[in-house]
Design an enzyme around this catalytic site. Structure first.
Site, PDB file in Angstrom:
ATOM      1  N   GLU A  39       0.807  -1.001  -0.096  1.00  0.00           N
ATOM      2  CA  GLU A  39      -0.095   0.007   0.024  1.00  0.00           C
ATOM      3  C   GLU A  39       1.029   1.291  -0.056  1.00  0.00           C
ATOM      4  O   GLU A  39       0.524   2.317  -0.657  1.00  0.00           O
ATOM      5  CB  GLU A  39      -0.896  -0.022   1.064  1.00  0.00           C
ATOM      6  CG  GLU A  39      -1.966  -1.307   1.206  1.00  0.00           C
ATOM      7  CD  GLU A  39      -2.994  -1.168   2.344  1.00  0.00           C
ATOM      8  OE1 GLU A  39      -3.185   0.238   2.817  1.00  0.00           O
ATOM      9  OE2 GLU A  39      -3.391  -2.315   2.771  1.00  0.00           O
ATOM     10  N   GLU A  40       2.025   1.248   0.685  1.00  0.00           N
ATOM     11  CA  GLU A  40       2.914   2.381   0.926  1.00  0.00           C
ATOM     12  C   GLU A  40       3.489   2.944  -0.505  1.00  0.00           C
ATOM     13  O   GLU A  40       3.581   3.836  -0.891  1.00  0.00           O
ATOM     14  CB  GLU A  40       3.947   2.247   1.807  1.00  0.00           C
ATOM     15  CG  GLU A  40       5.247   3.065   1.834  1.00  0.00           C
ATOM     16  CD  GLU A  40       6.225   2.822   2.757  1.00  0.00           C
ATOM     17  OE1 GLU A  40       7.481   3.370   2.802  1.00  0.00           O
ATOM     18  OE2 GLU A  40       6.187   1.778   3.644  1.00  0.00           O
ATOM     19  N   ARG A  41       3.868   1.592  -1.391  1.00  0.00           N
ATOM     20  CA  ARG A  41       4.436   1.888  -2.370  1.00  0.00           C
ATOM     21  C   ARG A  41       3.604   2.456  -3.559  1.00  0.00           C
ATOM     22  O   ARG A  41       3.950   3.303  -4.350  1.00  0.00           O
ATOM     23  CB  ARG A  41       5.331   0.618  -2.955  1.00  0.00           C
ATOM     24  CG  ARG A  41       6.588   0.250  -2.260  1.00  0.00           C
ATOM     25  CD  ARG A  41       7.045  -1.091  -2.184  1.00  0.00           C
ATOM     26  NE  ARG A  41       7.980  -1.470  -1.209  1.00  0.00           N
ATOM     27  CZ  ARG A  41       8.398  -2.619  -0.948  1.00  0.00           C
ATOM     28  NH1 ARG A  41       7.984  -3.663  -1.362  1.00  0.00           N
ATOM     29  NH2 ARG A  41       9.561  -2.455   0.052  1.00  0.00           N
TER      30      ARG A  41
END
Length: 437
Positions: free
Chosen positions: A295-297
């Site tokens: 999700e961060e990427r």
């Protein structure tokens, strides 16, 4: 705990839409190619978005983005230059504004203050945050929404969600993520911070590096070794209040970019925290963190695409006015051809990103695609920044324009959240091309 009352928002009206109304936004029947060859220009990157521009966004997505854009234009961008000069922004103040409007928990459960929407809405928010005229503030927001809280929302206990998730979504608490260490950045399995169980508490010793929001955070989503087992099975994620005895913010780190985002080095000296503060199962922290990374990427890619578009558009505007040898800089083939190449690359990245989001929504493993998108996003950001800055000439070397700030800020994209080389290793693993040990 009662939820804060929010003003009338885009969501309250969108929930009243009937299925019949939604059908109004269905794609039109396919027409012969010749009927589309009208020569009408597609909307530019700076133009207001309309429904037909998107493969995955609906009217509600665009209404959400429009609402956020108003907050960015009135509450954030007017202050960015001062925050950059100060080397910090007022996270509690900004997060409270965003939390009150629902933007810190777009895809989080309604019972904890979220809007209960799917992941695509979170990505729409990430895109719109790219209109903030620096990289540090949106990065700090992204830590709160898509880096420190996804595992808590998915696996945390009811008590932890009430104590940490709900106030983070409402903007009452600022969070940070404690993963990287001086000897363990992209190599997460090598972290050395330990949480040793003593009775019904953990005693934590060690330290974390490059901690975004670290000097202002109320709590940390901490990854620590909780046993002596295998490196991928001995780690746990722990909700750690930053005001506990033994938590020391050693220093605010000076960086070449992301100036308005505070980045801290944090040490833990016999910090005691209840065992009940473990997110999910003990020993599953590495796995939970890898899920958070996806999700961060994707968040990082969504955010930087918007800024790349803005940099290209502002470069077009500047070079169309700035003259060299009695001609606009833009009229030189080397310039407008290069800008065309960069715009093409951004659109290709967008297609990859939307594909990854759609597959993620369907429950697929998008580790490979997310890694590809982050790899390409980081490298393309460097190309866009370098090429566009060159076309600005001496003005590009000043601190007065977006392109110079982007040149500094965007370099982190290929380092933070997994370096380019780590992304390549993940991609090779999925391609089954890594050398056998």
């Amino acid at each position: 705990m009662a939820l804060h009352c929010r003003p009338q928002t885009w969501l309250q009206s969108s929930r009243l839409l009937s299925r019949a109304r939604l059908l109004r936004y269905s794609p039109a029947p396919v027409r012969p190619l010749s009927e589309h060859a009208s020569g009408k220009e597609a909307p530019s990157a700076g133009a207001p978005e309309i429904l037909g521009d998107h493969l995955i966004y609906t009217h509600e997505h665009l209404a959400l983005k429009e609402s956020l854009r108003k907050i960015i234009d009135t509450e954030i961008n007017p202050h960015v230059d001062q925050w950059e000069a100060d080397g910090i922004f007022p996270a509690h103040q900004v997060f409270k504004v965003l939390g009150s409007a629902g933007f810190l928990g777009v895809n989080k459960p309604v019972e904890y203050g979220g809007l209960g929407l799917d992941f695509s809405y979170s990505m729409a928010v990430a895109e719109e945050l790219g209109h903030i005229r620096c990289g540090g503030v949106p990065m700090a927001i992204g830590v709160q929404t898509d880096m420190a809280t996804p595992a808590l929302a998915r696996f945390g206990s009811e008590a932890l969600k009430q104590e940490f998730l709900l106030p983070s979504i409402l903007g009452d608490k600022v969070s940070c993520l404690g993963v990287s260490e001086t000897g363990a950045g992209s190599d997460v399995s090598s972290i050395r911070t330990k949480a040793v169980r003593k009775g019904d508490e953990y005693v934590i010793n060690g330290g974390k590096m490059w901690t975004t929001n670290g000097t202002q955070a109320d709590w940390m989503c901490l990854l620590a070794n909780t046993s002596e087992g295998p490196a991928h099975k001995n780690k746990s994620l722990i909700c750690l209040p930053m005001n506990l005895p033994g938590v020391h913010v050693a220093r605010k780190i000076s960086k070449i970019g992301m100036w308005s985002s505070d980045t801290a080095e944090v040490f833990f000296d016999d910090v005691r925290v209840p065992c009940s503060h473990v997110i999910g199962q003990e020993g599953m922290g590495f796995t939970y963190q890898m899920l958070q990374f996806q999700e961060e990427r994707l968040w990082a890619v969504a955010n930087i695409m918007t800024t790349m578009e803005a940099v290209i558009q502002e470069t077009i505007q500047y070079t169309s006015q700035r003259k060299i040898f009695s001609r606009p800089v833009l009229s030189h083939q080397a310039v407008h051809f290069r800008l065309a190449e960069l715009s093409t690359e951004v659109e290709l990245l967008r297609s990859l990103f939307y594909r990854a989001v759609v597959l993620f929504l369907k429950g697929n493993d998008v580790t490979k695609l997310a890694s590809m998108a982050k790899l390409k996003g980081g490298r393309l950001a460097r190309e866009v920044a370098d090429s566009c800055l060159q076309f600005w000439g001496g003005m590009g070397y000043t601190s007065d324009v977006l392109v110079s700030r982007f040149y500094r800020d965007s370099r982190l994209m290929s380092i933070g959240g997994g370096a380019d080389e780590v992304m390549l290793g993940i991609i090779c693993k999925y391609m089954d091309t890594l050398p056998k040990k």
